[in-house]
Design an enzyme around this catalytic site. Structure first.
Site, PDB file in Angstrom:
ATOM      1  N   GLU A 274       7.832   6.920   4.422  1.00  0.00           N
ATOM      2  CA  GLU A 274       7.843   5.627   3.715  1.00  0.00           C
ATOM      3  C   GLU A 274       8.420   4.544   4.627  1.00  0.00           C
ATOM      4  O   GLU A 274       7.959   3.403   4.630  1.00  0.00           O
ATOM      5  CB  GLU A 274       8.661   5.706   2.424  1.00  0.00           C
ATOM      6  CG  GLU A 274       8.034   6.577   1.349  1.00  0.00           C
ATOM      7  CD  GLU A 274       6.598   6.184   1.013  1.00  0.00           C
ATOM      8  OE1 GLU A 274       6.303   4.989   0.880  1.00  0.00           O
ATOM      9  OE2 GLU A 274       5.761   7.106   0.891  1.00  0.00           O
ATOM     10  N   TRP A 277       5.651   3.461   6.579  1.00  0.00           N
ATOM     11  CA  TRP A 277       4.801   2.433   5.951  1.00  0.00           C
ATOM     12  C   TRP A 277       5.373   1.034   6.207  1.00  0.00           C
ATOM     13  O   TRP A 277       4.646   0.071   6.402  1.00  0.00           O
ATOM     14  CB  TRP A 277       4.680   2.657   4.439  1.00  0.00           C
ATOM     15  CG  TRP A 277       3.571   3.597   4.079  1.00  0.00           C
ATOM     16  CD1 TRP A 277       3.692   4.912   3.731  1.00  0.00           C
ATOM     17  CD2 TRP A 277       2.154   3.290   4.031  1.00  0.00           C
ATOM     18  NE1 TRP A 277       2.440   5.432   3.480  1.00  0.00           N
ATOM     19  CE2 TRP A 277       1.488   4.472   3.649  1.00  0.00           C
ATOM     20  CE3 TRP A 277       1.398   2.146   4.282  1.00  0.00           C
ATOM     21  CZ2 TRP A 277       0.098   4.540   3.508  1.00  0.00           C
ATOM     22  CZ3 TRP A 277       0.018   2.206   4.139  1.00  0.00           C
ATOM     23  CH2 TRP A 277      -0.614   3.395   3.760  1.00  0.00           C
ATOM     24  N   TRP A 305     -14.017 -14.142  -7.033  1.00  0.00           N
ATOM     25  CA  TRP A 305     -12.788 -14.068  -7.844  1.00  0.00           C
ATOM     26  C   TRP A 305     -12.926 -15.001  -9.035  1.00  0.00           C
ATOM     27  O   TRP A 305     -13.535 -16.071  -8.921  1.00  0.00           O
ATOM     28  CB  TRP A 305     -11.566 -14.490  -7.017  1.00  0.00           C
ATOM     29  CG  TRP A 305     -11.317 -13.660  -5.794  1.00  0.00           C
ATOM     30  CD1 TRP A 305     -11.412 -14.075  -4.507  1.00  0.00           C
ATOM     31  CD2 TRP A 305     -10.925 -12.280  -5.735  1.00  0.00           C
ATOM     32  NE1 TRP A 305     -11.109 -13.048  -3.641  1.00  0.00           N
ATOM     33  CE2 TRP A 305     -10.801 -11.934  -4.368  1.00  0.00           C
ATOM     34  CE3 TRP A 305     -10.668 -11.305  -6.691  1.00  0.00           C
ATOM     35  CZ2 TRP A 305     -10.437 -10.661  -3.945  1.00  0.00           C
ATOM     36  CZ3 TRP A 305     -10.289 -10.045  -6.266  1.00  0.00           C
ATOM     37  CH2 TRP A 305     -10.182  -9.725  -4.917  1.00  0.00           C
ATOM     38  N   ASN A 340       7.367   1.252  -7.165  1.00  0.00           N
ATOM     39  CA  ASN A 340       6.172   1.189  -6.308  1.00  0.00           C
ATOM     40  C   ASN A 340       4.892   1.613  -7.036  1.00  0.00           C
ATOM     41  O   ASN A 340       3.855   0.962  -6.914  1.00  0.00           O
ATOM     42  CB  ASN A 340       6.383   2.070  -5.072  1.00  0.00           C
ATOM     43  CG  ASN A 340       5.180   2.023  -4.160  1.00  0.00           C
ATOM     44  OD1 ASN A 340       4.803   0.967  -3.677  1.00  0.00           O
ATOM     45  ND2 ASN A 340       4.560   3.167  -3.935  1.00  0.00           N
ATOM     46  N   TRP A 358      -6.151 -11.600  -5.145  1.00  0.00           N
ATOM     47  CA  TRP A 358      -4.886 -10.921  -4.834  1.00  0.00           C
ATOM     48  C   TRP A 358      -3.805 -11.894  -4.363  1.00  0.00           C
ATOM     49  O   TRP A 358      -2.606 -11.645  -4.534  1.00  0.00           O
ATOM     50  CB  TRP A 358      -5.108  -9.822  -3.783  1.00  0.00           C
ATOM     51  CG  TRP A 358      -5.606 -10.297  -2.446  1.00  0.00           C
ATOM     52  CD1 TRP A 358      -6.900 -10.401  -2.051  1.00  0.00           C
ATOM     53  CD2 TRP A 358      -4.825 -10.742  -1.323  1.00  0.00           C
ATOM     54  NE1 TRP A 358      -6.983 -10.868  -0.761  1.00  0.00           N
ATOM     55  CE2 TRP A 358      -5.731 -11.088  -0.288  1.00  0.00           C
ATOM     56  CE3 TRP A 358      -3.467 -10.880  -1.080  1.00  0.00           C
ATOM     57  CZ2 TRP A 358      -5.312 -11.570   0.957  1.00  0.00           C
ATOM     58  CZ3 TRP A 358      -3.043 -11.359   0.154  1.00  0.00           C
ATOM     59  CH2 TRP A 358      -3.963 -11.698   1.161  1.00  0.00           C
ATOM     60  N   TRP A 381      -0.613  -5.884  -0.913  1.00  0.00           N
ATOM     61  CA  TRP A 381      -1.590  -6.548  -1.797  1.00  0.00           C
ATOM     62  C   TRP A 381      -3.007  -6.379  -1.259  1.00  0.00           C
ATOM     63  O   TRP A 381      -3.944  -6.128  -2.019  1.00  0.00           O
ATOM     64  CB  TRP A 381      -1.231  -8.027  -2.000  1.00  0.00           C
ATOM     65  CG  TRP A 381      -0.305  -8.197  -3.166  1.00  0.00           C
ATOM     66  CD1 TRP A 381       1.037  -8.368  -3.127  1.00  0.00           C
ATOM     67  CD2 TRP A 381      -0.660  -8.157  -4.563  1.00  0.00           C
ATOM     68  NE1 TRP A 381       1.548  -8.443  -4.396  1.00  0.00           N
ATOM     69  CE2 TRP A 381       0.537  -8.322  -5.295  1.00  0.00           C
ATOM     70  CE3 TRP A 381      -1.854  -7.995  -5.260  1.00  0.00           C
ATOM     71  CZ2 TRP A 381       0.561  -8.323  -6.693  1.00  0.00           C
ATOM     72  CZ3 TRP A 381      -1.835  -8.009  -6.663  1.00  0.00           C
ATOM     73  CH2 TRP A 381      -0.646  -8.173  -7.355  1.00  0.00           C
TER      74      TRP A 381
HETATM   75  P1  FAD Z   1      11.712   4.078  -1.254  1.00  0.00           P
HETATM   76  O1  FAD Z   1      10.608   4.833  -1.903  1.00  0.00           O
HETATM   77  O2  FAD Z   1      13.066   4.636  -1.339  1.00  0.00           O
HETATM   78  O3  FAD Z   1      11.269   3.886   0.275  1.00  0.00           O
HETATM   79  C1  FAD Z   1      12.207   3.624   1.318  1.00  0.00           C
HETATM   80  C2  FAD Z   1      11.841   2.351   2.049  1.00  0.00           C
HETATM   81  O4  FAD Z   1      10.554   2.482   2.658  1.00  0.00           O
HETATM   82  C3  FAD Z   1      11.733   1.146   1.155  1.00  0.00           C
HETATM   83  O5  FAD Z   1      12.989   0.584   0.904  1.00  0.00           O
HETATM   84  C4  FAD Z   1      10.810   0.236   1.936  1.00  0.00           C
HETATM   85  O6  FAD Z   1      11.507  -0.500   2.913  1.00  0.00           O
HETATM   86  C5  FAD Z   1       9.890   1.220   2.631  1.00  0.00           C
HETATM   87  N1  FAD Z   1       8.632   1.364   1.886  1.00  0.00           N
HETATM   88  C6  FAD Z   1       8.359   2.230   0.881  1.00  0.00           C
HETATM   89  N2  FAD Z   1       7.077   2.097   0.480  1.00  0.00           N
HETATM   90  C7  FAD Z   1       6.537   1.130   1.242  1.00  0.00           C
HETATM   91  C8  FAD Z   1       5.239   0.536   1.315  1.00  0.00           C
HETATM   92  N3  FAD Z   1       4.222   0.942   0.531  1.00  0.00           N
HETATM   93  N4  FAD Z   1       5.032  -0.457   2.204  1.00  0.00           N
HETATM   94  C9  FAD Z   1       6.025  -0.869   3.035  1.00  0.00           C
HETATM   95  N5  FAD Z   1       7.260  -0.331   3.019  1.00  0.00           N
HETATM   96  C10 FAD Z   1       7.522   0.646   2.138  1.00  0.00           C
HETATM   97  N6  FAD Z   1       8.045  -3.564  -0.288  1.00  0.00           N
HETATM   98  C11 FAD Z   1       8.912  -4.482   0.202  1.00  0.00           C
HETATM   99  O7  FAD Z   1       9.908  -4.105   0.825  1.00  0.00           O
HETATM  100  N7  FAD Z   1       8.705  -5.812   0.004  1.00  0.00           N
HETATM  101  C12 FAD Z   1       7.623  -6.293  -0.680  1.00  0.00           C
HETATM  102  O8  FAD Z   1       7.461  -7.522  -0.809  1.00  0.00           O
HETATM  103  C13 FAD Z   1       6.703  -5.350  -1.222  1.00  0.00           C
HETATM  104  N8  FAD Z   1       5.636  -5.764  -1.951  1.00  0.00           N
HETATM  105  C14 FAD Z   1       4.758  -4.828  -2.464  1.00  0.00           C
HETATM  106  C15 FAD Z   1       3.642  -5.256  -3.193  1.00  0.00           C
HETATM  107  C16 FAD Z   1       2.751  -4.334  -3.726  1.00  0.00           C
HETATM  108  C17 FAD Z   1       1.520  -4.812  -4.483  1.00  0.00           C
HETATM  109  C18 FAD Z   1       2.965  -2.954  -3.529  1.00  0.00           C
HETATM  110  C19 FAD Z   1       2.014  -1.930  -4.090  1.00  0.00           C
HETATM  111  C20 FAD Z   1       4.064  -2.510  -2.798  1.00  0.00           C
HETATM  112  C21 FAD Z   1       4.967  -3.429  -2.249  1.00  0.00           C
HETATM  113  N9  FAD Z   1       6.097  -3.011  -1.498  1.00  0.00           N
HETATM  114  C22 FAD Z   1       6.958  -3.950  -0.989  1.00  0.00           C
HETATM  115  C23 FAD Z   1       6.280  -1.588  -1.134  1.00  0.00           C
HETATM  116  C24 FAD Z   1       7.138  -0.749  -2.098  1.00  0.00           C
HETATM  117  O9  FAD Z   1       6.736  -0.932  -3.410  1.00  0.00           O
HETATM  118  C25 FAD Z   1       8.639  -1.038  -1.985  1.00  0.00           C
HETATM  119  O10 FAD Z   1       9.034  -1.013  -0.636  1.00  0.00           O
HETATM  120  C26 FAD Z   1       9.446   0.035  -2.747  1.00  0.00           C
HETATM  121  O11 FAD Z   1       9.082   0.024  -4.107  1.00  0.00           O
HETATM  122  C27 FAD Z   1      10.915  -0.233  -2.600  1.00  0.00           C
HETATM  123  O12 FAD Z   1      11.668   0.691  -3.358  1.00  0.00           O
HETATM  124  P2  FAD Z   1      12.656   1.699  -2.631  1.00  0.00           P
HETATM  125  O13 FAD Z   1      13.521   0.965  -1.666  1.00  0.00           O
HETATM  126  O14 FAD Z   1      13.336   2.479  -3.703  1.00  0.00           O
HETATM  127  O15 FAD Z   1      11.631   2.586  -1.806  1.00  0.00           O
END
Ligand code: FAD
Length: 483
Positions: A274, A277, A305, A340, A358, A381
């Site tokens: 993650e 990602w 759209w 997420n 989007w 997005w």
């Molecule tokens: P955990 O599951 O604990 O993951 C650990 C870390 O990994 C996160 O803190 C984050 O930094 C990173 N991470 C995890 N998933 C993703 C991902 N898909 N993409 C990029 N990094 C990721 N994340 C943001 O930090 N900022 C945003 O503005 C953002 N916008 C999003 C918009 C959409 C439509 C979607 C589907 C996802 C978005 N995310 C965003 C990714 C993700 O949803 C969040 O990072 C995550 O929910 C944060 O929760 P956590 O720290 O408990 O994640």
């Protein structure tokens, strides 16, 4: 001449594992400075929730620096150049930031300062691997996550080991340089942030606490539970990471250490990926700087759209009549975050079932999310819309009912944010419109009165999306609860 080094804090609001600060402190006294840069292009000015977080985070950083953090507001490059002239400063350091406008600003500023004989050093404190280091064999950027991470990142040397807080940090405080945190005017006039205040502790200490609470209980269980929005099984580190209150390096090594270095552990591998990602999003933004505004895939440029402000408003307010969508949007509004899995479901509903661009969803998230991050938000997005690199194909449409049934089987998450559905039985919690009248009566749910009728028919709107898609000549596929 001042012998102090100007340390320009940006998205690195911490003392620990801060390479620029460590470098400067090893050379003598430091002048710590934060500037709220008004030269930031309008689109990228932090949203309301981010500003609240930033205010709190700067407050904590100032505490850690014994109230000697200098705060200023204005054109950052101009402020730094003036400051250097006025105080005859000869050394400036910062940790790199990666938004396209920041890269442009920093490159120009560095050039100007170097030409003026200033020693300028920049460091990586925000990413595990620099975006220009992870490239395909032909030196072009990766567009697909798995090869980017597995073949690209993991074949590189391991990420830098974190460094400790500098010992005996000596600060030079220049009163006329410090306009005070309140002068940045980051706090909103109306107090809509009390729930956020209860839930979150911005700052380096809050980040360290989250990590230490998550690792012993979470990393192992992470893989199995992370998709269930009511289980709180994720690390909740994203806003802390965005503002650099903790580095990805600290998390990377702490996670490996917590599992005794067992890199074969599937939970650990899943958690570290993650972070992968996050790196991938930054790599995409670095190599394709237009992704916050333009479809990654040009064939969507003329996509039909719909312009439908009423539906957009209902989505924003959590009043669509689709329980898991409403719960997610209300969670976002009330807490500044959203799980997420639910981000994916609400995003798919907006762009596919409502056929709304989007970019309108991206903007709303930008304003409401505490972790709003240009790279992660725009890449995610575009992924959801099917317009991006490594995107969910456009023809994949999340079914919010089956997603809810699979990931919130008892509807605990929905009931938390949609209390008007609290008495709905499990069978109908995600599709109250299918419930017989006696069940609705028992649950006290009056569709169209105390909970909305569905804004769209899910099947019909899916077909409408597929019709629009036919114009892009692709094949249909539906995501039920399995993905
Ligand atoms: P955990 O599951 O604990 O993951 C650990 C870390 O990994 C996160 O803190 C984050 O930094 C990173 N991470 C995890 N998933 C993703 C991902 N898909 N993409 C990029 N990094 C990721 N994340 C943001 O930090 N900022 C945003 O503005 C953002 N916008 C999003 C918009 C959409 C439509 C979607 C589907 C996802 C978005 N995310 C965003 C990714 C993700 O949803 C969040 O990072 C995550 O929910 C944060 O929760 P956590 O720290 O408990 O994640």
């Amino acid at each position: 001449m001042s012998t102090s080094t100007l340390v320009w804090f940006r998205q690195d609001l911490r003392l620990r594992d801060n390479p620029a600060l460590t470098y400067a402190s090893e050379r003598g006294t430091v002048i710590p400075l934060y500037i709220f840069d008004t030269a930031c292009p309008e689109n990228f000015v932090p949203g309301g929730a981010s500003k609240w977080w930033l205010h709190k985070s700067l407050g904590r950083l100032n505490d850690s620096l014994d109230n000697q953090l200098h705060c200023a507001k204005g054109d950052a490059s101009k402020i730094i150049i003036e400051l250097i002239q006025q105080h005859n400063i000869k050394q400036v350091v910062w940790n790199r930031a990666y938004e396209p406008w920041q890269i442009k600003r920093d490159t120009l500023l560095k050039q100007t300062l170097v030409e003026a004989g200033i020693d300028v050093q920049s460091f990586n404190s925000h990413l595990l691997w620099e975006p220009w280091q992870v490239l395909k064999k032909d030196e072009t950027p990766y567009k697909v996550f798995t090869p980017y991470y597995r073949r690209g990142c993991l074949s590189k040397p391991s990420p830098r080991m974190p460094v400790d807080t500098p010992h005996n940090l000596q600060v030079e405080y220049i009163p006329q340089l410090d306009k005070g945190l309140d002068s940045l005017a980051l706090m909103p006039d109306i107090n809509w942030y009390s729930t956020m205040q209860e839930m979150w502790t911005p700052g380096e200490q809050g980040a360290a606490k989250h990590l230490s609470e998550f690792l012993p209980n979470g990393a192992e269980e992470y893989k199995n539970k992370r998709d269930f929005p009511d289980l709180g099984a994720t690390s909740k580190l994203s806003p802390h990471l965005h503002f650099g209150e903790i580095s990805p390096n600290q998390i990377w090594y702490a996670a490996i250490h917590a599992l005794n270095g067992n890199t074969e552990d599937v939970g650990l591998d899943c958690y570290l990926s993650e972070l992968g990602w996050r790196e991938f999003s930054h790599s995409l933004l670095f190599h394709f700087p237009h992704i916050p505004q333009k479809n990654f895939s040009p064939k969507f440029e003329h996509f039909p759209w719909r312009s439908d402000d009423k539906s957009l408003k209902a989505w924003q307010l959590g009043q669509t009549g689709i329980p898991i969508v409403d719960a997610g949007m209300r969670e976002l509004w009330q807490t500044g975050t959203m799980h997420n899995r639910v981000r994916m479901v609400v995003g798919s509903f907006l762009v596919k079932n409502l056929l709304i661009d989007w970019r309108k969803g991206e903007r709303w998230f930008w304003d409401c999310l505490l972790d709003a991050d240009l790279a992660a938000n725009s890449a995610s997005w575009q992924w959801i819309a099917g317009t991006g690199a490594d995107a969910a194909p456009y023809f994949r449409i999340f079914n919010p009912v089956t997603q809810g049934q699979r990931f919130d089987p008892q509807g605990d998450y929905v009931k938390r944010f949609c209390p008007e559905l609290a008495k709905m039985p499990d069978k109908y919690i995600h599709n109250p419109w299918d419930a017989p009248q006696n069940i609705l009566d028992y649950a006290g749910v009056k569709l169209g009165k105390n909970y909305p009728e569905p804004l769209v028919d899910l099947k019909a709107s899916r077909l409408r999306a597929l019709d629009a898609l036919a114009q892009s000549k692709q094949q249909p596929e539906e995501i039920t609860g399995k993905v």
